[in-house]
Design an enzyme around this catalytic site. Structure first.
Site, PDB file in Angstrom:
ATOM      1  N   ASN A   1     -12.271  -5.954   1.090  1.00  0.00           N
ATOM      2  CA  ASN A   1     -12.874  -4.970   1.960  1.00  0.00           C
ATOM      3  C   ASN A   1     -13.668  -3.876   1.122  1.00  0.00           C
ATOM      4  O   ASN A   1     -14.781  -3.530   1.633  1.00  0.00           O
ATOM      5  CB  ASN A   1     -11.465  -4.109   2.499  1.00  0.00           C
ATOM      6  CG  ASN A   1     -10.565  -4.780   3.347  1.00  0.00           C
ATOM      7  OD1 ASN A   1     -10.882  -5.927   3.715  1.00  0.00           O
ATOM      8  ND2 ASN A   1      -9.476  -4.608   3.259  1.00  0.00           N
ATOM      9  N   ASP A   2     -13.173  -3.316   0.168  1.00  0.00           N
ATOM     10  CA  ASP A   2     -13.997  -2.185  -0.636  1.00  0.00           C
ATOM     11  C   ASP A   2     -14.936  -3.122  -1.482  1.00  0.00           C
ATOM     12  O   ASP A   2     -16.072  -2.633  -1.671  1.00  0.00           O
ATOM     13  CB  ASP A   2     -13.001  -1.535  -1.839  1.00  0.00           C
ATOM     14  CG  ASP A   2     -12.191  -0.326  -0.662  1.00  0.00           C
ATOM     15  OD1 ASP A   2     -13.197   0.172   0.066  1.00  0.00           O
ATOM     16  OD2 ASP A   2     -10.991  -0.326  -1.015  1.00  0.00           O
TER      17      ASP A   2
ATOM     18  N   CYS B   1      -6.447 -10.279  -1.767  1.00  0.00           N
ATOM     19  CA  CYS B   1      -5.688  -9.568  -0.736  1.00  0.00           C
ATOM     20  C   CYS B   1      -6.403  -8.678   0.324  1.00  0.00           C
ATOM     21  O   CYS B   1      -5.666  -7.656   1.095  1.00  0.00           O
ATOM     22  CB  CYS B   1      -4.756  -8.563  -1.453  1.00  0.00           C
ATOM     23  SG  CYS B   1      -5.769  -7.276  -2.032  1.00  0.00           S
TER      24      CYS B   1
ATOM     25  N   ARG C   1       1.173  -1.398  -5.298  1.00  0.00           N
ATOM     26  CA  ARG C   1      -0.310  -1.019  -5.750  1.00  0.00           C
ATOM     27  C   ARG C   1       0.074   0.616  -5.865  1.00  0.00           C
ATOM     28  O   ARG C   1       0.578   1.328  -4.701  1.00  0.00           O
ATOM     29  CB  ARG C   1      -1.250  -1.198  -4.703  1.00  0.00           C
ATOM     30  CG  ARG C   1      -2.495  -0.535  -5.105  1.00  0.00           C
ATOM     31  CD  ARG C   1      -3.679  -0.816  -4.158  1.00  0.00           C
ATOM     32  NE  ARG C   1      -3.592  -0.137  -2.772  1.00  0.00           N
ATOM     33  CZ  ARG C   1      -4.555  -0.461  -2.035  1.00  0.00           C
ATOM     34  NH1 ARG C   1      -5.335  -1.222  -1.914  1.00  0.00           N
ATOM     35  NH2 ARG C   1      -4.297   0.239  -0.787  1.00  0.00           N
TER      36      ARG C   1
ATOM     37  N   ARG D   1     -17.237   0.641   4.944  1.00  0.00           N
ATOM     38  CA  ARG D   1     -16.570  -0.258   5.949  1.00  0.00           C
ATOM     39  C   ARG D   1     -15.967   0.423   7.122  1.00  0.00           C
ATOM     40  O   ARG D   1     -15.386  -0.539   7.937  1.00  0.00           O
ATOM     41  CB  ARG D   1     -15.350  -0.616   4.971  1.00  0.00           C
ATOM     42  CG  ARG D   1     -14.487   0.537   4.707  1.00  0.00           C
ATOM     43  CD  ARG D   1     -13.459   0.168   3.525  1.00  0.00           C
ATOM     44  NE  ARG D   1     -12.131  -0.278   4.262  1.00  0.00           N
ATOM     45  CZ  ARG D   1     -11.138  -0.642   3.370  1.00  0.00           C
ATOM     46  NH1 ARG D   1     -11.104  -0.482   1.848  1.00  0.00           N
ATOM     47  NH2 ARG D   1      -9.830  -1.114   3.878  1.00  0.00           N
TER      48      ARG D   1
ATOM     49  N   ARG E   1       0.959  -1.306   0.103  1.00  0.00           N
ATOM     50  CA  ARG E   1       0.065  -0.136  -0.021  1.00  0.00           C
ATOM     51  C   ARG E   1       0.850   1.299  -0.027  1.00  0.00           C
ATOM     52  O   ARG E   1       1.401   1.809   1.157  1.00  0.00           O
ATOM     53  CB  ARG E   1      -0.931  -0.178   1.370  1.00  0.00           C
ATOM     54  CG  ARG E   1      -1.799  -1.000   1.215  1.00  0.00           C
ATOM     55  CD  ARG E   1      -2.854  -0.941   2.441  1.00  0.00           C
ATOM     56  NE  ARG E   1      -4.066  -1.721   2.478  1.00  0.00           N
ATOM     57  CZ  ARG E   1      -4.330  -2.693   2.987  1.00  0.00           C
ATOM     58  NH1 ARG E   1      -3.200  -3.593   3.598  1.00  0.00           N
ATOM     59  NH2 ARG E   1      -5.631  -3.271   2.989  1.00  0.00           N
TER      60      ARG E   1
HETATM   61  C1  PEP Z   1      -9.432  -3.927   0.074  1.00  0.00           C
HETATM   62  O1  PEP Z   1     -10.146  -2.961  -0.294  1.00  0.00           O
HETATM   63  O2  PEP Z   1      -9.789  -5.097   0.154  1.00  0.00           O
HETATM   64  C2  PEP Z   1      -7.860  -3.635  -0.149  1.00  0.00           C
HETATM   65  C3  PEP Z   1      -7.026  -4.648   0.018  1.00  0.00           C
HETATM   66  O3  PEP Z   1      -7.456  -2.499  -0.295  1.00  0.00           O
HETATM   67  P1  PEP Z   1      -7.429  -1.205   1.052  1.00  0.00           P
HETATM   68  O4  PEP Z   1      -7.834  -1.998   2.315  1.00  0.00           O
HETATM   69  O5  PEP Z   1      -6.147  -0.737   1.052  1.00  0.00           O
HETATM   70  O6  PEP Z   1      -8.825  -0.294   0.466  1.00  0.00           O
HETATM   71 MG    MG Z   2      -9.572  -1.275  -1.363  1.00  0.00          MG
END
Ligand code: PEP
Ligand code: MG
Length: 592
Positions: A468-469, A516, A345, A479, A308
């Site tokens: 997550n997103d 991920c 990323r 979230r 990240r």
């Molecule tokens: C996600 O969204 O799952 C992700 C891995 O990216 P981030 O948590 O950094 O938004």
């Molecule tokens: Mg994300």
């Protein structure tokens, strides 16, 4: 409001566990965030005393900032420390000081409230200006304002950070990702917050840093007492106040046992991550900070599946690092992970990440706004700097990749690839060595991209699902909002189908799919993800030994059959039950 008297007996407060581990220490209360201080009236006779209090708080704040400045000089030199000079100048700003005095006399209210109002007015003006440099100053003002207010709030001045050496359990209403990133883990052994969720970046950072954490502890601040002994159980999500000797002994024993169990799993570090019936799964890590680098090899991870970069790009108070600095930084990571690669990323700012003032004005709906690839495509020079730095950094380390976040459709992918090609040509022209085999992938975290994966698969080398997103955008559940946290289910049938669709679309074009998001580190859901066909998992460093053990005890055939049933399930509960049952059967020891 009538406040409950603070109990003298052992008290257990239940919250949501977000980062495993046990912390024993003294409570440290952190009042942070820009919550407006409570306003109360004062009499004209009290004005002078309020001003004295204010000037004492300014002095204490200046002393603290000077200490921080010295520490920063030792860590990274004069350049980075200059930010603190600006903070001290702010404390001496005559216009602000004069205005506080004038407003105090006029309004006859407590000085922390007056100071807050005066500072908010200034910040509001700055937030509206076009100049990004000036806008970025609001973050500095916010920081200084908060320190002064904290010092005004405490009856005693804030503890000198150099002196407080005993283990602490931090309790706060909320913590930002930057509060968490700045935490000194040798001092703060665990933290608890009143709000928050397990997929917020604050929780993600806590796991990366190995700090036990519990969130969602309703009204915790009303129940804790500064300096009182406490235990934070990051496995069960409990904060225990004033524990009895018996409880302390139990947790001391548990801590030793957990460490022993973890060490036993670490011993498997050189064994391949392969299922019992021979399916290879790449197990890599998610990384945010350089201090995590050493752990990557220690746990035997196959490189970095998600780096990240935003924490490095936006986390430096001295400003955005230039291309040279980025190249050095990325190269160090790529070389440290060789022969395994690193997936870089590109900048994913916005949402709940670090303050975006440096790039933009605050937005009404940050998660639906100027995030991820949208920022990079509208700032091509900034984007190109990062792309060239990644290309250059990986020149001698094969197997690395680049990944674009928050992709919502085809045009973004081809435009980003086109800009990447321009960068390659620029480097070629200048005879600068760069990685010719850099793989190009995209994050699948927006449903519109997931629906288009058959088309997108022809454009990229790999997919990486950000669960997550993806969960947030598929079910329309914020979230980081704990009011709707019970609806945030990566096992919602729609999310599971979307993950399945993505993997299948990728397989048709020989494009592998990694997972991920935080879901990849959940041992109960691992059978589901493997069964859906994921061939790569990227998890927090501390989770690698556990996930390796779990993968080695799974049977891919059984996972695939179970996943087929999950794809037909009507609700999340059924899917969780199916996956958990197989997980428990395959590695019962992890559930003891
Ligand atoms: C996600 O969204 O799952 C992700 C891995 O990216 P981030 O948590 O950094 O938004
Ligand atoms: Mg994300």
């Amino acid at each position: 409001m009538i406040q409950e008297p603070i109990s003298t007996e052992e008290t257990w407060l239940q919250g949501i566990p977000v980062s495993p581990g046990i912390a024993l220490g003294k409570i440290k209360i952190q009042i942070s965030g820009s919550k407006e201080p409570v306003a109360y009236e004062i009499s004209p006779e009290e004005v002078d005393a309020e001003l004295v209090r204010f000037h004492q708080a300014l002095q204490t704040t200046a002393d603290q900032i000077r200490t921080l400045r010295e520490r920063m000089i030792q860590i990274s030199g004069e350049k980075d420390a200059s930010i603190f000079d600006a903070h001290i100048l702010l404390l001496q700003d005559k216009v602000i000081l004069q205005q506080v005095q004038t407003e105090l006399l006029k309004r006859l209210q407590n000085v922390e409230h007056i100071f807050y109002v005066v500072m908010q007015n200034y910040m509001e003006v700055l937030r509206r200006v076009d100049d990004p440099y000036l806008r970025a100053k609001t973050a500095d003002m916010e920081d200084v304002m908060q320190r002064v207010i904290n010092n005004l709030r405490s009856t005693e001045p804030l503890e000198d950070e150099e002196e407080a050496e005993e283990a602490q359990v931090l309790v706060a209403y909320d913590l930002t990702p930057s509060d968490t990133a700045a935490m000194d883990a040798s001092l703060i052994h665990g933290f608890a917050t009143e709000i928050g969720s397990s997929v917020s970046h604050t929780a993600i950072l806590a796991r990366s840093m190995g700090i036990p954490a519990v969130v969602g502890l309703d009204q915790a601040l009303l129940r804790v007492e500064s300096h009182a002994p406490a235990i934070l159980d990051g496995y069960k999500g409990v904060l225990i106040l004033k524990p009895t000797q018996e409880t302390v002994e139990y947790y001391n024993r548990l801590q030793v046992e957990k460490e022993k169990a973890y060490k036993a799993l670490e011993a498997l570090r050189d064994l391949p991550t392969i299922t019992r019936d021979g399916r290879n799964i790449r197990l890599s890590v998610n990384v945010e900070f350089p201090h995590e680098y050493s752990g990557i090899k220690e746990v035997g991870a196959e490189g970095v599946g998600l780096f990240r970069t935003e924490f490095f790009l936006l986390g430096n108070p001295a400003g955005m690092p230039d291309e040279e600095e980025q190249t050095r930084y990325y190269k160090k990571l790529a070389e440290g992970c060789a022969p395994h690669g690193v997936i870089f990323r590109t900048l994913d700012s916005g949402g709940d990440k670090l303050p975006c003032e440096r790039l933009c004005t605050p937005e009404p709906n940050p998660f639906l706004g100027w995030r991820g690839i949208r920022v990079s495509l509208s700032r091509p020079e900034l984007f190109k700097q990062q792309l060239r730095a990644i290309l250059r950094a990986c020149a001698d380390t094969p197997g690395c990749g680049i990944m674009f976040p928050m992709i919502s459709g085809y045009t973004e992918v081809v435009t980003a690839k086109h800009i990447l090609q321009e960068c390659r040509e620029e480097l070629e022209k200048k005879n600068v060595p760069y990685a010719r085999d850099l793989k190009v992938g995209i994050m699948i975290e927006v449903p519109s991209a997931a629906i288009m994966t058959d088309v997108l698969a022809r454009e990229v080398d790999f997919f990486s699902v950000g669960t997550n997103d993806l969960t947030q955008y598929t079910i329309a559940v914020d979230r980081v909002n704990n009011r709707v946290a019970n609806m945030f289910r990566p096992t919602h049938p729609a999310v599971v189908r979307i993950i399945g669709m993505t993997i299948t679309a990728g397989e048709r074009e020989n494009v592998p799919t990694a997972i991920c998001g935080e879901m990849a580190g959940d041992i109960t859901l691992l059978p589901l993800l493997i069964g859906l066909g994921a061939t790569s998992m990227s998890v927090g460093v501390h989770l690698v030994p556990i996930i390796r053990y779990a993968i080695r005890n799974l049977d891919y055939g059984q996972c695939r059959d179970m996943a087929q049933k999950a794809l037909q399930a009507p609700n999340s509960r059924t899917i969780v039950d199916l996956s958990t049952a197989l997980a428990r059967k395959s590695y019962p020891a992890l559930f003891e």
